[in-house]
Design a protein around this motif. Structure first.
Motif, short mmCIF file in Angstrom:
data_model
loop_
_atom_site.label_atom_id
_atom_site.label_comp_id
_atom_site.label_asym_id
_atom_site.label_seq_id
_atom_site.Cartn_x
_atom_site.Cartn_y
_atom_site.Cartn_z
N ASP A 1 -22.44 64.36 -22.21
CA ASP A 1 -21.11 63.91 -21.82
C ASP A 1 -20.87 62.50 -22.38
OD1 ASP A 1 -18.73 64.46 -19.82
OD2 ASP A 1 -19.31 62.36 -19.60
N SER A 2 -19.80 62.33 -23.15
CA SER A 2 -19.55 61.03 -23.80
C SER A 2 -19.33 59.91 -22.78
CB SER A 2 -18.35 61.13 -24.74
OG SER A 2 -17.18 61.47 -24.02
N GLY A 3 -18.91 60.24 -21.57
CA GLY A 3 -18.74 59.23 -20.54
C GLY A 3 -20.05 58.55 -20.16
N SER A 4 -21.15 59.22 -20.39
CA SER A 4 -22.47 58.65 -20.08
C SER A 4 -22.74 57.39 -20.90
CB SER A 4 -23.58 59.68 -20.35
OG SER A 4 -23.39 60.81 -19.55
N ALA A 5 -22.22 57.36 -22.12
CA ALA A 5 -22.44 56.19 -22.99
C ALA A 5 -21.83 54.94 -22.38
CB ALA A 5 -21.84 56.46 -24.37
N ARG A 6 -20.83 55.10 -21.55
CA ARG A 6 -20.16 53.98 -20.88
C ARG A 6 -20.71 53.79 -19.46
NH1 ARG A 6 -15.51 56.39 -20.74
NH2 ARG A 6 -16.01 57.32 -18.75
N ASP A 7 -20.84 54.90 -18.73
CA ASP A 7 -21.17 54.84 -17.31
C ASP A 7 -22.59 54.35 -17.02
OD1 ASP A 7 -18.65 55.81 -16.88
OD2 ASP A 7 -19.30 57.87 -16.46
N ILE A 8 -23.56 54.89 -17.74
CA ILE A 8 -24.96 54.55 -17.44
C ILE A 8 -25.25 53.07 -17.72
CG2 ILE A 8 -27.37 55.01 -18.08
CD1 ILE A 8 -26.62 58.02 -18.09
N PRO A 9 -24.89 52.53 -18.92
CA PRO A 9 -25.12 51.08 -19.12
C PRO A 9 -24.36 50.21 -18.12
CG PRO A 9 -24.81 52.17 -21.23
CD PRO A 9 -24.46 53.18 -20.16
N ALA A 10 -23.13 50.61 -17.74
CA ALA A 10 -22.35 49.82 -16.78
C ALA A 10 -23.05 49.79 -15.42
CB ALA A 10 -20.94 50.39 -16.64
N PHE A 11 -23.57 50.93 -14.99
CA PHE A 11 -24.31 50.98 -13.72
C PHE A 11 -25.55 50.10 -13.79
CE2 PHE A 11 -28.16 53.08 -11.98
CZ PHE A 11 -28.00 52.71 -10.65
N LEU A 12 -26.29 50.20 -14.89
CA LEU A 12 -27.54 49.44 -15.02
C LEU A 12 -27.29 47.94 -15.02
CD1 LEU A 12 -29.35 51.68 -17.64
CD2 LEU A 12 -29.80 51.54 -15.18
N ALA A 13 -26.16 47.51 -15.58
CA ALA A 13 -25.83 46.07 -15.61
C ALA A 13 -25.64 45.51 -14.20
CB ALA A 13 -24.58 45.85 -16.44
N LEU A 14 -25.30 46.39 -13.25
CA LEU A 14 -25.06 45.96 -11.87
C LEU A 14 -26.26 46.25 -10.96
CD1 LEU A 14 -21.41 47.30 -11.55
CD2 LEU A 14 -22.14 44.94 -11.96
N SER A 15 -27.35 46.72 -11.54
CA SER A 15 -28.51 47.12 -10.73
C SER A 15 -29.74 46.29 -11.11
CB SER A 15 -28.81 48.61 -10.96
OG SER A 15 -29.39 48.80 -12.24
#
Length: 75
Positions: free
Chosen positions: A39-53
């Motif tokens: 899913d192309s949204g993963s390229a945006r969602d996963i790094p964004a989540f990791l930046a806040l974790s």
């Protein structure tokens, strides 16, 4: 060498991110998780989540519509 691999291929947003969060919750600090998603949204969602974790994105790559992330579990 990663400690665990999560194959989220074929899953649509937000499932790859949710499954990544669940997998990381069951891991110990310092362990590494490889996530495979289509899913192309993963390229945006996963790094964004990791930046806040507390987790760290070790590497990410995209080839032929497949996204791969290596994540180091934080404390």
């Amino acid at each position: 060498m990663v400690d665990r691999t999560l194959d989220a291929s074929g899953l649509r947003c937000p499932m790859p991110l949710l499954k990544t969060k669940l997998e990381l919750n069951g891991m110990s600090p310092g362990e590494e998780l490889e996530v495979i998603a289509t899913d192309s949204g993963s390229a945006r969602d996963i790094p964004a989540f990791l930046a806040l974790s507390s987790h760290t994105l070790v590497s990410s790559a995209e080839a032929d519509g497949e996204y791969r992330f290596v994540i180091k579990c934080g404390g």
